[in-house]
Write a protein that holds these residues in place. Structure first.
Motif, mmCIF file in Angstrom:
data_model
loop_
_atom_site.group_PDB
_atom_site.id
_atom_site.type_symbol
_atom_site.label_atom_id
_atom_site.label_comp_id
_atom_site.label_asym_id
_atom_site.label_seq_id
_atom_site.Cartn_x
_atom_site.Cartn_y
_atom_site.Cartn_z
ATOM 1 N N GLY A 23 0.810 -1.213 0.000
ATOM 2 C CA GLY A 23 0.000 0.000 0.000
ATOM 3 C C GLY A 23 0.843 1.263 0.000
ATOM 4 O O GLY A 23 0.547 2.225 -0.717
ATOM 5 N N SER A 27 0.742 3.832 -3.143
ATOM 6 C CA SER A 27 0.284 5.212 -2.949
ATOM 7 C C SER A 27 1.381 6.212 -3.276
ATOM 8 O O SER A 27 1.137 7.244 -3.929
ATOM 9 N N THR A 30 1.856 6.400 -7.059
ATOM 10 C CA THR A 30 0.758 7.137 -7.697
ATOM 11 C C THR A 30 0.925 8.636 -7.507
ATOM 12 O O THR A 30 0.716 9.434 -8.436
ATOM 13 N N LEU A 31 1.304 9.040 -6.297
ATOM 14 C CA LEU A 31 1.505 10.468 -6.021
ATOM 15 C C LEU A 31 2.649 11.047 -6.849
ATOM 16 O O LEU A 31 2.567 12.156 -7.372
ATOM 17 N N LYS A 45 -5.812 11.921 1.086
ATOM 18 C CA LYS A 45 -6.252 10.581 1.497
ATOM 19 C C LYS A 45 -5.112 9.573 1.318
ATOM 20 O O LYS A 45 -4.871 8.714 2.186
ATOM 21 N N MET A 46 -4.389 9.663 0.216
ATOM 22 C CA MET A 46 -3.261 8.750 -0.013
ATOM 23 C C MET A 46 -2.159 8.953 1.026
ATOM 24 O O MET A 46 -1.567 7.985 1.520
ATOM 25 N N ASP A 49 -3.226 7.362 4.202
ATOM 26 C CA ASP A 49 -3.060 5.907 4.125
ATOM 27 C C ASP A 49 -1.598 5.515 4.347
ATOM 28 O O ASP A 49 -1.300 4.535 5.039
ATOM 29 N N ILE A 50 -0.691 6.271 3.734
ATOM 30 C CA ILE A 50 0.736 6.002 3.908
ATOM 31 C C ILE A 50 1.116 6.139 5.382
ATOM 32 O O ILE A 50 1.818 5.295 5.944
#
Length: 232
Positions: A23, A27, A30-31, A45-46, A49-50
Protein backbone atom coordinates in the motif's frame (compact mmCIF):
# COMPACT_ATOMS: atom_id res chain seq x y z
CA UNK A 1 5.50 -26.46 20.43
CA UNK A 2 8.09 -23.69 20.16
CA UNK A 3 8.91 -24.66 16.56
CA UNK A 4 5.21 -24.71 15.68
CA UNK A 5 4.73 -21.24 17.15
CA UNK A 6 7.84 -19.94 15.38
CA UNK A 7 6.57 -21.31 12.06
CA UNK A 8 3.17 -19.68 12.59
CA UNK A 9 4.84 -16.39 13.53
CA UNK A 10 6.91 -16.40 10.35
CA UNK A 11 3.79 -16.96 8.26
CA UNK A 12 1.94 -14.23 10.14
CA UNK A 13 4.83 -11.77 9.72
CA UNK A 14 5.04 -12.26 5.97
CA UNK A 15 1.25 -12.06 5.71
CA UNK A 16 0.86 -8.98 7.91
CA UNK A 17 3.78 -7.00 6.48
CA UNK A 18 3.11 -7.51 2.79
CA UNK A 19 -0.15 -5.54 2.52
CA UNK A 20 0.95 -2.30 4.26
CA UNK A 21 4.25 -2.28 2.36
CA UNK A 22 2.42 -2.79 -0.94
CA UNK A 23 0.00 0.00 0.00
CA UNK A 24 2.80 2.43 0.86
CA UNK A 25 4.68 1.74 -2.36
CA UNK A 26 1.50 1.94 -4.46
CA UNK A 27 0.28 5.21 -2.95
CA UNK A 28 3.73 6.82 -3.10
CA UNK A 29 4.19 5.78 -6.75
CA UNK A 30 0.76 7.14 -7.70
CA UNK A 31 1.51 10.47 -6.02
CA UNK A 32 4.90 10.77 -7.73
CA UNK A 33 3.69 9.79 -11.19
CA UNK A 34 0.39 11.72 -11.18
CA UNK A 35 1.14 14.69 -8.96
CA UNK A 36 -0.40 17.23 -11.34
CA UNK A 37 -3.57 15.24 -11.99
CA UNK A 38 -4.46 14.20 -8.45
CA UNK A 39 -6.81 16.47 -6.58
CA UNK A 40 -6.01 17.83 -3.15
CA UNK A 41 -8.51 15.59 -1.33
CA UNK A 42 -7.39 12.41 -3.09
CA UNK A 43 -3.74 13.25 -2.48
CA UNK A 44 -4.41 13.91 1.20
CA UNK A 45 -6.25 10.58 1.50
CA UNK A 46 -3.26 8.75 -0.01
CA UNK A 47 -0.86 10.50 2.37
CA UNK A 48 -3.11 9.53 5.29
CA UNK A 49 -3.06 5.91 4.12
CA UNK A 50 0.74 6.00 3.91
CA UNK A 51 0.94 7.41 7.44
CA UNK A 52 -1.42 4.79 8.88
CA UNK A 53 0.38 1.91 7.17
CA UNK A 54 3.75 3.24 8.39
CA UNK A 55 2.44 3.48 11.96
CA UNK A 56 1.18 -0.09 11.69
CA UNK A 57 4.63 -1.25 10.55
CA UNK A 58 6.24 0.49 13.53
CA UNK A 59 3.79 -1.34 15.80
CA UNK A 60 4.69 -4.63 14.11
CA UNK A 61 8.39 -3.99 14.71
CA UNK A 62 7.65 -3.34 18.39
CA UNK A 63 5.85 -6.67 18.50
CA UNK A 64 8.74 -8.47 16.82
CA UNK A 65 11.24 -6.93 19.23
CA UNK A 66 9.06 -8.11 22.10
CA UNK A 67 8.87 -11.69 20.87
CA UNK A 68 12.62 -11.93 20.20
CA UNK A 69 13.21 -11.10 23.86
CA UNK A 70 11.27 -14.16 24.99
CA UNK A 71 11.76 -16.73 22.21
CA UNK A 72 15.53 -16.79 21.88
CA UNK A 73 15.98 -18.99 24.91
CA UNK A 74 19.10 -17.15 26.05
CA UNK A 75 17.52 -14.19 27.83
CA UNK A 76 15.27 -14.73 30.82
CA UNK A 77 12.50 -12.30 31.63
CA UNK A 78 13.53 -9.44 33.88
CA UNK A 79 10.61 -9.52 36.28
CA UNK A 80 10.24 -6.76 38.84
CA UNK A 81 7.48 -5.96 41.28
CA UNK A 82 5.27 -3.51 39.41
CA UNK A 83 2.21 -1.52 40.46
CA UNK A 84 -0.53 -2.79 38.16
CA UNK A 85 -2.35 0.54 38.00
CA UNK A 86 0.78 2.25 36.62
CA UNK A 87 1.32 -0.40 33.94
CA UNK A 88 -2.34 -0.21 32.88
CA UNK A 89 -2.22 3.61 32.85
CA UNK A 90 0.84 3.65 30.57
CA UNK A 91 -0.73 1.16 28.13
CA UNK A 92 -4.01 3.11 27.99
CA UNK A 93 -2.11 6.39 27.46
CA UNK A 94 -0.24 4.92 24.49
CA UNK A 95 -3.35 3.41 22.89
CA UNK A 96 -5.25 6.71 23.27
CA UNK A 97 -2.46 8.51 21.43
CA UNK A 98 -2.90 6.11 18.50
CA UNK A 99 -6.70 6.03 18.64
CA UNK A 100 -7.80 9.47 19.96
CA UNK A 101 -11.47 8.82 19.32
CA UNK A 102 -11.55 5.42 21.05
CA UNK A 103 -13.59 5.14 24.24
CA UNK A 104 -11.97 3.03 26.96
CA UNK A 105 -13.51 2.30 30.36
CA UNK A 106 -10.82 1.33 32.89
CA UNK A 107 -11.41 -0.33 36.28
CA UNK A 108 -8.66 -1.35 38.70
CA UNK A 109 -8.87 -2.52 42.33
CA UNK A 110 -8.94 0.11 45.06
CA UNK A 111 -6.14 -1.65 46.92
CA UNK A 112 -2.55 -1.43 45.72
CA UNK A 113 -1.95 -4.44 43.47
CA UNK A 114 1.69 -5.41 42.91
CA UNK A 115 2.61 -8.17 40.45
CA UNK A 116 6.06 -9.44 39.38
CA UNK A 117 6.34 -8.88 35.62
CA UNK A 118 8.31 -7.46 32.75
CA UNK A 119 6.31 -4.23 32.56
CA UNK A 120 7.26 -3.40 28.96
CA UNK A 121 6.06 -6.78 27.69
CA UNK A 122 2.81 -6.72 29.66
CA UNK A 123 2.13 -3.21 28.33
CA UNK A 124 2.59 -4.67 24.85
CA UNK A 125 0.00 -7.36 25.61
CA UNK A 126 -2.51 -4.79 26.86
CA UNK A 127 -1.91 -2.56 23.82
CA UNK A 128 -2.31 -5.47 21.40
CA UNK A 129 -5.57 -6.62 23.02
CA UNK A 130 -7.04 -3.11 23.22
CA UNK A 131 -6.10 -2.40 19.60
CA UNK A 132 -7.66 -5.70 18.59
CA UNK A 133 -10.94 -4.71 20.26
CA UNK A 134 -10.92 -1.22 18.76
CA UNK A 135 -10.20 -2.44 15.23
CA UNK A 136 -12.34 -5.56 15.06
CA UNK A 137 -15.40 -4.99 17.24
CA UNK A 138 -17.11 -2.89 14.55
CA UNK A 139 -18.86 -1.01 17.34
CA UNK A 140 -18.74 2.64 18.47
CA UNK A 141 -19.43 1.57 22.05
CA UNK A 142 -16.61 1.76 24.62
CA UNK A 143 -14.22 -1.11 25.21
CA UNK A 144 -13.51 -2.16 28.77
CA UNK A 145 -10.23 -2.90 30.56
CA UNK A 146 -10.78 -4.40 34.01
CA UNK A 147 -8.25 -5.70 36.51
CA UNK A 148 -9.28 -7.80 39.49
CA UNK A 149 -7.48 -9.54 42.35
CA UNK A 150 -8.60 -13.16 42.45
CA UNK A 151 -7.36 -16.31 44.13
CA UNK A 152 -6.14 -17.37 40.68
CA UNK A 153 -3.89 -14.27 40.47
CA UNK A 154 -4.17 -10.84 38.91
CA UNK A 155 -6.87 -11.09 36.24
CA UNK A 156 -6.84 -8.67 33.28
CA UNK A 157 -9.95 -8.56 31.07
CA UNK A 158 -10.37 -6.59 27.84
CA UNK A 159 -13.86 -6.77 26.37
CA UNK A 160 -15.94 -5.01 23.75
CA UNK A 161 -19.59 -4.80 22.74
CA UNK A 162 -19.14 -5.61 19.08
CA UNK A 163 -19.73 -8.53 16.76
CA UNK A 164 -17.70 -11.04 18.77
CA UNK A 165 -15.36 -13.78 17.58
CA UNK A 166 -16.20 -16.41 15.00
CA UNK A 167 -16.53 -19.53 17.22
CA UNK A 168 -14.48 -21.56 14.73
CA UNK A 169 -11.50 -19.23 15.32
CA UNK A 170 -11.44 -19.35 19.11
CA UNK A 171 -9.46 -22.64 19.49
CA UNK A 172 -6.48 -21.38 17.44
CA UNK A 173 -6.88 -17.60 17.69
CA UNK A 174 -3.54 -17.24 19.53
CA UNK A 175 -1.56 -19.41 17.09
CA UNK A 176 -0.49 -16.60 14.78
CA UNK A 177 -2.59 -17.74 11.83
CA UNK A 178 -3.80 -15.01 9.50
CA UNK A 179 -7.52 -14.35 9.24
CA UNK A 180 -8.43 -15.91 5.92
CA UNK A 181 -11.68 -14.01 5.84
CA UNK A 182 -10.00 -10.62 5.95
CA UNK A 183 -9.21 -8.85 2.71
CA UNK A 184 -7.01 -6.39 4.59
CA UNK A 185 -4.32 -8.55 6.12
CA UNK A 186 -2.50 -5.60 7.64
CA UNK A 187 -5.49 -5.17 9.93
CA UNK A 188 -5.89 -8.87 10.65
CA UNK A 189 -5.33 -10.48 14.05
CA UNK A 190 -2.12 -12.06 12.76
CA UNK A 191 0.97 -11.84 14.86
CA UNK A 192 -0.35 -9.64 17.68
CA UNK A 193 -2.36 -12.29 19.54
CA UNK A 194 0.36 -14.90 19.07
CA UNK A 195 2.83 -12.57 20.75
CA UNK A 196 0.36 -11.98 23.59
CA UNK A 197 0.27 -15.73 24.19
CA UNK A 198 4.08 -16.02 24.10
CA UNK A 199 4.51 -13.18 26.60
CA UNK A 200 1.89 -14.47 29.03
CA UNK A 201 3.21 -18.04 28.93
CA UNK A 202 6.71 -16.68 29.58
CA UNK A 203 5.25 -15.11 32.75
CA UNK A 204 3.80 -18.52 33.76
CA UNK A 205 0.35 -17.09 33.14
CA UNK A 206 -2.76 -18.08 31.22
CA UNK A 207 -4.62 -16.36 28.38
CA UNK A 208 -7.88 -17.19 26.65
CA UNK A 209 -10.58 -15.70 24.44
CA UNK A 210 -14.34 -16.06 24.48
CA UNK A 211 -17.54 -14.31 23.49
CA UNK A 212 -19.63 -12.36 25.98
CA UNK A 213 -23.10 -13.66 26.68
CA UNK A 214 -24.59 -10.28 25.71
CA UNK A 215 -22.41 -9.89 22.62
CA UNK A 216 -18.87 -8.85 21.91
CA UNK A 217 -15.51 -10.48 22.55
CA UNK A 218 -13.59 -10.90 25.77
CA UNK A 219 -9.87 -11.57 26.17
CA UNK A 220 -8.58 -12.52 29.61
CA UNK A 221 -5.12 -13.20 30.94
CA UNK A 222 -4.00 -14.12 34.44
CA UNK A 223 -0.61 -13.34 35.98
CA UNK A 224 0.53 -15.15 39.13
CA UNK A 225 1.31 -12.97 42.09
CA UNK A 226 3.98 -13.62 44.69
CA UNK A 227 3.42 -17.05 46.20
CA UNK A 228 0.99 -18.13 43.47
CA UNK A 229 2.60 -21.30 42.20
CA UNK A 230 -0.59 -23.14 41.40
CA UNK A 231 -3.75 -21.62 39.96
CA UNK A 232 -6.58 -22.41 37.59
Amino acid sequence: EKEKMRSNLLRAVSHDLRTPLTGIVGSASTLLENEDRIGREVGRKMLTDIQQDAEWLIHMVENLLSVTRISGGTTSLKKQDEIVEEVVSEAVLRIRKRFPSAKIDVAVPDELLIVPMDATLIEQVLINLMENSIRHSDSPLPISLKVSNKRSGAVFTISDQGKGIDPSRIPDIFDGKANKGSSDSSRGLGIGLSICKSIILAHDGKIFAENNINGGARFTFVLPMKGDNDYA
